[in-house]
Scaffold this motif. Structure first.
Motif, PDB file in Angstrom:
ATOM      1  N   SER A 184     -26.001  13.763 -30.571  1.00 27.06           N
ATOM      2  CA  SER A 184     -27.319  13.477 -29.996  1.00 27.06           C
ATOM      3  C   SER A 184     -27.213  12.545 -28.790  1.00 27.06           C
ATOM      4  CB  SER A 184     -28.244  12.865 -31.050  1.00 27.06           C
ATOM      5  OG  SER A 184     -27.682  11.680 -31.578  1.00 27.06           O
ATOM      6  N   GLU A 185     -26.320  11.554 -28.857  1.00 30.00           N
ATOM      7  CA  GLU A 185     -26.144  10.640 -27.729  1.00 30.00           C
ATOM      8  C   GLU A 185     -25.477  11.349 -26.555  1.00 30.00           C
ATOM      9  OE1 GLU A 185     -26.061   7.306 -25.256  1.00 30.00           O
ATOM     10  OE2 GLU A 185     -27.308   7.820 -26.957  1.00 30.00           O
ATOM     11  N   ALA A 186     -24.499  12.207 -26.844  1.00 27.07           N
ATOM     12  CA  ALA A 186     -23.839  12.977 -25.784  1.00 27.07           C
ATOM     13  C   ALA A 186     -24.857  13.876 -25.085  1.00 27.07           C
ATOM     14  CB  ALA A 186     -22.705  13.802 -26.356  1.00 27.07           C
ATOM     15  N   ALA A 187     -25.727  14.517 -25.865  1.00 27.34           N
ATOM     16  CA  ALA A 187     -26.756  15.389 -25.295  1.00 27.34           C
ATOM     17  C   ALA A 187     -27.721  14.598 -24.421  1.00 27.34           C
ATOM     18  CB  ALA A 187     -27.516  16.091 -26.415  1.00 27.34           C
ATOM     19  N   ARG A 188     -28.098  13.411 -24.870  1.00 30.39           N
ATOM     20  CA  ARG A 188     -29.011  12.582 -24.082  1.00 30.39           C
ATOM     21  C   ARG A 188     -28.379  12.210 -22.746  1.00 30.39           C
ATOM     22  NH1 ARG A 188     -29.804   7.728 -22.555  1.00 30.39           N
ATOM     23  NH2 ARG A 188     -28.080   6.786 -23.690  1.00 30.39           N
ATOM     24  N   ARG A 189     -27.104  11.838 -22.758  1.00 30.17           N
ATOM     25  CA  ARG A 189     -26.423  11.462 -21.523  1.00 30.17           C
ATOM     26  C   ARG A 189     -26.246  12.639 -20.574  1.00 30.17           C
ATOM     27  NH1 ARG A 189     -21.684   7.078 -23.000  1.00 30.17           N
ATOM     28  NH2 ARG A 189     -23.015   5.688 -24.224  1.00 30.17           N
ATOM     29  N   LEU A 190     -26.084  13.844 -21.141  1.00 29.13           N
ATOM     30  CA  LEU A 190     -25.911  15.037 -20.312  1.00 29.13           C
ATOM     31  C   LEU A 190     -27.237  15.645 -19.868  1.00 29.13           C
ATOM     32  CD1 LEU A 190     -23.075  16.747 -22.356  1.00 29.13           C
ATOM     33  CD2 LEU A 190     -22.864  15.830 -20.038  1.00 29.13           C
ATOM     34  N   GLY A 191     -28.318  15.313 -20.565  1.00 36.02           N
ATOM     35  CA  GLY A 191     -29.621  15.871 -20.244  1.00 36.02           C
ATOM     36  C   GLY A 191     -29.791  17.291 -20.740  1.00 36.02           C
ATOM     37  N   VAL A 192     -29.181  17.590 -21.887  1.00 35.17           N
ATOM     38  CA  VAL A 192     -29.291  18.917 -22.491  1.00 35.17           C
ATOM     39  C   VAL A 192     -29.753  18.759 -23.938  1.00 35.17           C
ATOM     40  CG1 VAL A 192     -27.474  19.911 -21.036  1.00 35.17           C
ATOM     41  CG2 VAL A 192     -26.879  18.959 -23.255  1.00 35.17           C
ATOM     42  N   PRO A 193     -30.283  19.835 -24.545  1.00 33.30           N
ATOM     43  CA  PRO A 193     -30.655  19.754 -25.959  1.00 33.30           C
ATOM     44  C   PRO A 193     -29.412  19.523 -26.841  1.00 33.30           C
ATOM     45  CG  PRO A 193     -31.655  21.671 -24.918  1.00 33.30           C
ATOM     46  CD  PRO A 193     -30.666  21.111 -23.944  1.00 33.30           C
ATOM     47  N   THR A 194     -29.609  18.851 -27.955  1.00 33.15           N
ATOM     48  CA  THR A 194     -28.506  18.549 -28.875  1.00 33.15           C
ATOM     49  C   THR A 194     -27.823  19.825 -29.347  1.00 33.15           C
ATOM     50  OG1 THR A 194     -29.678  16.577 -29.603  1.00 33.15           O
ATOM     51  CG2 THR A 194     -27.889  17.346 -31.010  1.00 33.15           C
ATOM     52  N   ARG A 195     -28.567  20.894 -29.520  1.00 34.33           N
ATOM     53  CA  ARG A 195     -27.970  22.138 -30.013  1.00 34.33           C
ATOM     54  C   ARG A 195     -26.910  22.687 -29.051  1.00 34.33           C
ATOM     55  NH1 ARG A 195     -30.032  26.380 -27.331  1.00 34.33           N
ATOM     56  NH2 ARG A 195     -32.008  26.076 -26.282  1.00 34.33           N
ATOM     57  N   VAL A 196     -27.045  22.418 -27.757  1.00 39.06           N
ATOM     58  CA  VAL A 196     -26.060  22.858 -26.773  1.00 39.06           C
ATOM     59  C   VAL A 196     -24.730  22.147 -27.018  1.00 39.06           C
ATOM     60  CG1 VAL A 196     -25.482  22.873 -24.308  1.00 39.06           C
ATOM     61  CG2 VAL A 196     -27.791  23.450 -25.051  1.00 39.06           C
ATOM     62  N   VAL A 197     -24.799  20.852 -27.293  1.00 38.75           N
ATOM     63  CA  VAL A 197     -23.589  20.079 -27.568  1.00 38.75           C
ATOM     64  C   VAL A 197     -22.952  20.542 -28.873  1.00 38.75           C
ATOM     65  CG1 VAL A 197     -22.707  17.772 -28.049  1.00 38.75           C
ATOM     66  CG2 VAL A 197     -24.413  18.098 -26.263  1.00 38.75           C
ATOM     67  N   ILE A 198     -23.758  20.735 -29.905  1.00 40.04           N
ATOM     68  CA  ILE A 198     -23.229  21.174 -31.191  1.00 40.04           C
ATOM     69  C   ILE A 198     -22.603  22.557 -31.081  1.00 40.04           C
ATOM     70  CG2 ILE A 198     -23.884  21.811 -33.551  1.00 40.04           C
ATOM     71  CD1 ILE A 198     -25.899  19.479 -33.425  1.00 40.04           C
ATOM     72  N   GLN A 199     -23.213  23.445 -30.322  1.00 38.23           N
ATOM     73  CA  GLN A 199     -22.645  24.775 -30.130  1.00 38.23           C
ATOM     74  C   GLN A 199     -21.304  24.694 -29.409  1.00 38.23           C
ATOM     75  OE1 GLN A 199     -25.160  27.577 -28.104  1.00 38.23           O
ATOM     76  NE2 GLN A 199     -23.713  29.236 -28.301  1.00 38.23           N
ATOM     77  N   ALA A 200     -21.196  23.858 -28.401  1.00 40.94           N
ATOM     78  CA  ALA A 200     -19.929  23.684 -27.683  1.00 40.94           C
ATOM     79  C   ALA A 200     -18.856  23.116 -28.613  1.00 40.94           C
ATOM     80  CB  ALA A 200     -20.129  22.779 -26.480  1.00 40.94           C
TER      81      ALA A 200
END
Length: 57
Positions: free
Chosen positions: A10-26
């Motif tokens: 969730s923190e990585a997604a916030r820093r990247l400006g993308v939804p959390t699901r994008v980070v989890i999928q990656a």
């Protein structure tokens, strides 16, 4: 890998400006390195955000 801060998805997604699901999928597709945290969840090293494949549009 050098010593760096480990971020929750969730923190990585916030820093990247993308939804959390994008980070989890990656993470699931192993496009970014994963680190197991003390509580058993997975995190992402903060230095890997520079190479994160941010989707367009």
């Amino acid at each position: 890998m050098s010593e760096s801060e480990v971020l929750r998805p969730s923190e990585a997604a916030r820093r990247l400006g993308v939804p959390t699901r994008v980070v989890i999928q990656a993470m699931y597709e192993k496009k970014v390195p994963r680190v197991r945290l003390i509580d058993g969840t997975l995190g992402i090293p903060s230095d890997s955000l520079e190479t994160f494949p941010v989707p367009t549009a």
